[in-house]
Motif scaffolding. Structure first.
Motif, PDB file in Angstrom:
ATOM      1  N   TYR A  48       0.463  -6.814  -1.403  1.00  0.00           N
ATOM      2  CA  TYR A  48      -0.982  -6.920  -1.599  1.00  0.00           C
ATOM      3  C   TYR A  48      -1.544  -7.912  -0.584  1.00  0.00           C
ATOM      4  CZ  TYR A  48       0.353  -4.595  -5.896  1.00  0.00           C
ATOM      5  OH  TYR A  48       0.884  -3.708  -6.806  1.00  0.00           O
ATOM      6  N   ASN A  74      -4.584  -8.088   0.517  1.00  0.00           N
ATOM      7  CA  ASN A  74      -6.042  -8.214   0.436  1.00  0.00           C
ATOM      8  C   ASN A  74      -6.489  -9.534  -0.191  1.00  0.00           C
ATOM      9  OD1 ASN A  74      -4.892  -7.285  -1.974  1.00  0.00           O
ATOM     10  ND2 ASN A  74      -6.772  -6.290  -2.667  1.00  0.00           N
ATOM     11  N   ALA A  91      -5.503  -7.856  -7.511  1.00  0.00           N
ATOM     12  CA  ALA A  91      -5.233  -7.404  -6.144  1.00  0.00           C
ATOM     13  C   ALA A  91      -4.931  -5.914  -6.118  1.00  0.00           C
ATOM     14  CB  ALA A  91      -4.068  -8.204  -5.557  1.00  0.00           C
ATOM     15  N   ALA A  92      -4.164  -5.438  -7.111  1.00  0.00           N
ATOM     16  CA  ALA A  92      -3.796  -4.024  -7.150  1.00  0.00           C
ATOM     17  C   ALA A  92      -4.996  -3.135  -7.436  1.00  0.00           C
ATOM     18  CB  ALA A  92      -2.714  -3.803  -8.208  1.00  0.00           C
ATOM     19  N   MET A 138      -7.211  -3.079  -4.182  1.00  0.00           N
ATOM     20  CA  MET A 138      -6.564  -2.808  -2.900  1.00  0.00           C
ATOM     21  C   MET A 138      -7.183  -1.551  -2.256  1.00  0.00           C
ATOM     22  SD  MET A 138      -4.029  -4.035  -1.021  1.00  0.00           S
ATOM     23  CE  MET A 138      -3.005  -3.494   0.357  1.00  0.00           C
ATOM     24  N   GLN A 171      -1.851 -10.542  -9.644  1.00  0.00           N
ATOM     25  CA  GLN A 171      -1.441  -9.236  -9.120  1.00  0.00           C
ATOM     26  C   GLN A 171      -2.310  -8.067  -9.605  1.00  0.00           C
ATOM     27  OE1 GLN A 171       0.245  -6.640 -10.871  1.00  0.00           O
ATOM     28  NE2 GLN A 171       0.616  -5.340  -9.071  1.00  0.00           N
TER      29      GLN A 171
END
Length: 796
Positions: free
Chosen positions: A635, A637, A572-573, A576, A569
C-alpha cells in the motif's frame, strides 16, 4: 389592490393567501389589525408561473414545468444537480416584465431605504401536510440588494431560483410534493439599520427570545442573548451571548475589505460589520422593561391568530410608543417546538422542560436518560448501557464516545462543536448536544428524553413527538444527502448513495475519517482520497482507557506496531491508489483518563503535537514503523501529516525520524505539516526549505489560536468563529503563500457549508478540501457548480 401582480401587505385579502404565501399573508393580516410591522409588498406566485411557462426550454421535460410533474431521481445527485442548474440558469437569463419592474422601482423609491430584502413566501395546495411550513424554514434563502431596478431584478431571480436548488428538489421529492404544488411568492421589504433584532416564540407559559444588536443576520452566528419570560409569574431569565459585532445597512458608496467581500457578497454591497464596544457587548440587548413589552406583544399576536407561531422582530432606535416592529410571522402548524401547552402536561413546571445547548452532532432521537458520572465510570460499565439510552453527563471523552456506539444520543454540560468527542459523535452518527448548563442536575436516570442534534435542544418529561424523531439503528449503512443539516437524522436510513466520480478539477475533494465503520461505502463517494486520518480517534480502542505513553510501556513494541498497522491497513486498502494522509498522534491531555507527562496541563497548549515527539520519540517511532509495515504490504498510497507544528526545528526532528525508518524511499510518500499554529503564517518558506512537501490548514485550532478562544469551551462557542475576518485572511495568506513556494495546500475543518467561502478558496488556489462523509455530497455539488459557472463565464 393588485397592480401587475403586486400586493401591498396592508391590502391583502383572505382570498389572496395562495397568491402571496403564508409568510406574507399572516404579516399582512397583523398589519391590517394594527400591529406594528415592517411594510412591504408581494410579487405574486403567478409571476414565477408565467415566467416558467413562457421560457424557451431546450429539454421537453421542462416544456410544461409550471403545470406538469417534474420527475427527479432523488438518489441520483448528478441528475439532480444537472436539472437544478438548467432551471436556475434559465431563470437567471429570463427577462422580467417591464411593468413589474416599473411598479417595484416606484414603490422602493417611496421607502427611501438604502437596501431591500427579498424573502420567499410560499403556500401549498390544500390537502398537503400543513407542518411543512415550519419544517421548511431556512430551506429557501432571502436575498438583499440595493433599491435599483437591475439589482432588484437579480435578487428576484435569485430568490425564485432557491425553489429549484438541488437541495430543494431533493427536499420536495422526499416529502412527495410536486413543484407545481408549491406556490412561491416574494415578499419585498425595506431595510434600515436598527438598534436590535431577534426571534421569539411561546412554549408553554414561557416566551422564549433570542436577541442581537443590529440586524437579524447576526442570529445566524449563534451569538445571541437568550431570554425567557413567564407569562404567568412574570419571572425573567437572561443568558448572555457572545456577540462581538453587529450588522448594519451600509451606505450606498461604502466598501468592505476584500477578505469579507470574497465570501459574503451581501456584505460587499448592502451590509457592513460594526465592531461592538466592550461596554455594549457586555450590556443586555433587552432590558427587563423591553423584554416584558416584547413578551406581551408576542402573546397578543399568538392570541390574535389563534395558532402557535414564531416572530421575527426588530427594535427601533428611537423611543416611539411601539419600538418593536414585526418583520416576519412564521406559523408553526403542528410544530414540536411551538405547540406550547399542547406539547407539555398542564403542570406548572411543564414549560421549563426545554434546554438549549450546542448542536454538536446532527440527528433527532428519543430515549431513556442514563446519568453517567464521568469520573467514576469504567470502560466495561459504558459498554453495558442499554441500546436506545440517552447519556447525560458533565463531559465525555473520545474514548468514552467510542464505547457508546449503542446509545441513541449524548448530552453534556461541557464541550464544544469542534472537540474530538463531538467530531467522533458526528462520524459515528450519534446525535449529540453539548454545553447544556446544569443538565446533570435537571435530568435523572430513567426519565424520557428527546434531543435535537440539528438545533441543539433537549426536552424531557411528558411530551409527544412525531414519528420521524425515532432514530434508526447504527448498524445500518451510511447514506449521504444533499442537505446535511436538514437531513442529518436520515444519515443511517439504509440507502447508501453512490455518487458519480468527479471530473478532475484543480482542487481535489478529500474525506476526513477515523473510524472503519461503513468504510466500503464511504470509499465509493466522489472523493480523491483521505485528506485527514485522525490517529488519536482511530486508535482509541487500543489504548483501553490508558494514556498512550502508559500503553506503550505495558506491551512489547512489536505488538504495538502490528496493532497500529492493522488499524491503518483497511483505510489504505479501501482507497488504493488514492492517497491517505495519516495524521500522527496529537495528544490533548484532557481527552485521556491519565496523563503521563504533565501534572496540570492546559489542554490546548500543553505537551501536544510535534513537540511531544521530542520528549517521547518512541510513541512517534512506533507509528512510523507501522506506516512502513503497511507500505511494505504493497500500500504505497500512505503519506504523513505532522500535527500542531510550532517551529521549523520541530519539523526537522520529525523529518529525520521519518527518513531513518525509510518511509521516504517510497516515491509516492509525502511529508506534510498541519497549519494550525499562527507561526506557520510567517515561516512557511522556511518550512519548505527544511523539506515540507505540503500542508493542511486545520481551521479548528487555527481559529482558536488566532482569536484566543478555547474551542472546547461551551460558553465561548459564539466567539469561536471560523468565518471571522482574521481567520479568513489567515487562510487566504496561507493558500497564496503555498502557491508561491510551490507546495500543495489542503484545508480541513467545519467551514465549508458557506458556498461563498468555498468559492473564495477555489479562487485563491486551494489544492484540496477535506470534509466529513456527511458533507461530501454538498461540497462536491457546490464545487461542480462553481467550476461549471466559472467555465461558462470564461466562454462568454
Amino acid at each position: 389592490m393588485v397592480v401587475d401582480d403586486i400586493y401591498w401587505l396592508d391590502q391583502i385579502q383572505p382570498s389572496c393567501r395562495s397568491a402571496v404565501g403564508d409568510k406574507a399573508f399572516y404579516l399582512g393580516l397583523l398589519m391590517q389589525r394594527g400591529y406594528p410591522s415592517v411594510p412591504g409588498l408581494v410579487v405574486s406566485a403567478t409571476v414565477l408561473q408565467q415566467l416558467l411557462a413562457h421560457m424557451d426550454w431546450q429539454e421537453r421535460m421542462f416544456a410544461d414545468l409550471p403545470n406538469s410533474f417534474l420527475y427527479v431521481d432523488a438518489n441520483n445527485p448528478r441528475q439532480l444537480q444537472r436539472i437544478a442548474q438548467q432551471i436556475q440558469h434559465a431563470i437567471q437569463a429570463a427577462p422580467l416584465p417591464e411593468t413589474l419592474l416599473d411598479a417595484l422601482q416606484t414603490s422602493m423609491q417611496s421607502w427611501q431605504s438604502p437596501a431591500v430584502i427579498v424573502r420567499p413566501s410560499f403556500s401549498l395546495q390544500p390537502g398537503l401536510d400543513p407542518t411543512i411550513s415550519y419544517r421548511s424554514i431556512g430551506l429557501l434563502n432571502s436575498h438583499i440588494c440595493r433599491p435599483n431596478r437591475e439589482a432588484l431584478a437579480q435578487a428576484l431571480k435569485q430568490t425564485w431560483s432557491e425553489l429549484f436548488r438541488a437541495r430543494s428538489l431533493f427536499y420536495w421529492q422526499r416529502l412527495g410534493i410536486q413543484i407545481q404544488h408549491v406556490q412561491l411568492a416574494l415578499l419585498v421589504q425595506p431595510m434600515q439599520s436598527v438598534l436590535a433584532a431577534g426571534e421569539s416564540q411561546i412554549i408553554g407559559s414561557q416566551v422564549q427570545v433570542q436577541a442581537v444588536w443590529g440586524l437579524g443576520q447576526a442570529l445566524l452566528q449563534g451569538s445571541a442573548d437568550r431570554y425567557s419570560f413567564d407569562l404567568q409569574s412574570g419571572l425573567q431569565t437572561h443568558h448572555p451571548g457572545q456577540q462581538t459585532y453587529a450588522y448594519r445597512v451600509a451606505a450606498a458608496d461604502s466598501t468592505v475589505p476584500l477578505a469579507l467581500s470574497a465570501w459574503l457578497p451581501d456584505v460587499q454591497t448592502c451590509l457592513q460589520l460594526e465592531l461592538l464596544s466592550s461596554s455594549q457587548a457586555r450590556q443586555p440587548v433587552l432590558p427587563p422593561v423591553q423584554l416584558q413589552q416584547l413578551a406581551h406583544l408576542v402573546q397578543q399576536v399568538q392570541t390574535e391568530l389563534g395558532m402557535p407561531l414564531a416572530l421575527e422582530w426588530m427594535l427601533e432606535a428611537d423611543s416611539t410608543p411601539a419600538p418593536f416592529r414585526l418583520v416576519q410571522v412564521m406559523p408553526q402548524f403542528g410544530s414540536l417546538r411551538r405547540l406550547g401547552t399542547q406539547f407539555r402536561s398542564s403542570s406548572a413546571l411543564s414549560s421549563q422542560h426545554r434546554l438549549i445547548g450546542l448542536a454538536a452532532a446532527p440527528g433527532k432521537t428519543v430515549g431513556t436518560a442514563w446519568l453517567m458520572q464521568s469520573d467514576t465510570e469504567q470502560p466495561t460499565d459504558l459498554e453495558t448501557i442499554s441500546a436506545g439510552s440517552i447519556v447525560i453527563t458533565a463531559m465525555v471523552t473520545p474514548e468514552q464516545v467510542r464505547r457508546l456506539q449503542q446509545v441513541a444520543g449524548i448530552v453534556t454540560e461541557q464541550g464544544g462543536m469542534t472537540s474530538h468527542a463531538a467530531i467522533l459523535a458526528r462520524e459515528l452518527s450519534i446525535p449529540a448536544v453539548v454545553g447544556v448548563e446544569q443538565v446533570t442536575h435537571l435530568i435523572h436516570s430513567g426519565e424520557r428524553v428527546a434531543i435535537d442534534g440539528d438545533q441543539g435542544e433537549v426536552y424531557w418529561g411528558d411530551f409527544n413527538l412525531p414519528s420521524d424523531w425515532q432514530k434508526p439503528s447504527h448498524s445500518e449503512p451510511l447514506a449521504v444527502f444533499a442537505t446535511p443539516r436538514a437531513n442529518a437524522d436520515l444519515l443511517t436510513t439504509g440507502q447508501a448513495t453512490k455518487l458519480a466520480a468527479p471530473r478532475t478539477p484543480r482542487t481535489r475533494l478529500f474525506v476526513t475519517l477515523s473510524q472503519p465503520e461503513h468504510l466500503a461505502t464511504v470509499a465509493t463517494l466522489p472523493v480523491d482520497g483521505v485528506g485527514l486520518l485522525r490517529s488519536e480517534l482511530m486508535l482509541l480502542d487500543l489504548f483501553e482507557q490508558r494514556h498512550p505513553e502508559v500503553w506503550l510501556r505495558q506491551q512489547p513494541i512489536s505488538e504495538i506496531i502490528e496493532q497500529i498497522s492493522q488499524r491503518i491497513q483497511p483505510f489504505a486498502a479501501a482507497f488504493m491508489p488514492r492517497p491517505v494522509f495519516y495524521r500522527s498522534l496529537d495528544l490533548r491531555s484532557h481527552e485521556f483518563s491519565a496523563t503521563a507527562s504533565e501534572a496540570h496541563p492546559h489542554p490546548m497548549l500543553g505537551m501536544r503535537g510535534a513537540l511531544s515527539y521530542q520528549f517521547n520519540p518512541d510513541l512517534f517511532r512506533v507509528q512510523l514503523a507501522a506506516l512502513k509495515q503497511v507500505q511494505q504490504q504493497g500500500y504505497r498510497n500512505l503519506s504523513l501529516l505532522l500535527p500542531f507544528v510550532r517551529t521549523v526545528e520541530e519539523f526537522v526532528f520529525c523529518r529525520q525520524q521519518v527518513e531513518q525508518v525509510g518511509l521516504t524511499q517510497e516515491p509516492q510518500f509525502q511529508l506534510w505539516i498541519m497549519a494550525e499554529v499562527p507561526s506557520v503564517l510567517f515561516l512557511l518558506p522556511d518550512y519548505v526549505a527544511a523539506g515540507v512537501q505540503g500542508m493542511a490548514i486545520g481551521t479548528n485550532d487555527l481559529t482558536q489560536l488566532l482569536l484566543g478562544v478555547d474551542r472546547d469551551h461551551a460558553q465561548m462557542a459564539a466567539a469561536f468563529d471560523p468565518h471571522h475576518p482574521a481567520v479568513v485572511r489567515a487562510i487566504q495568506q496561507l493558500v497564496q503563500t503555498a502557491r508561491q513556494v510551490g507546495i500543495a495546500c489542503s484545508i480541513c475543518g467545519q467551514t465549508f457549508q458557506h458556498t461563498n467561502l468555498l468559492s473564495a478558496l477555489l479562487e485563491w488556489g486551494i489544492t484540496a478540501i477535506s470534509v466529513d462523509p456527511s458533507e461530501v455530497e454538498l461540497v462536491f455539488q457546490a464545487m461542480q457548480q462553481l467550476y461549471e459557472t466559472s467555465a461558462g463565464l470564461d466562454s462568454d
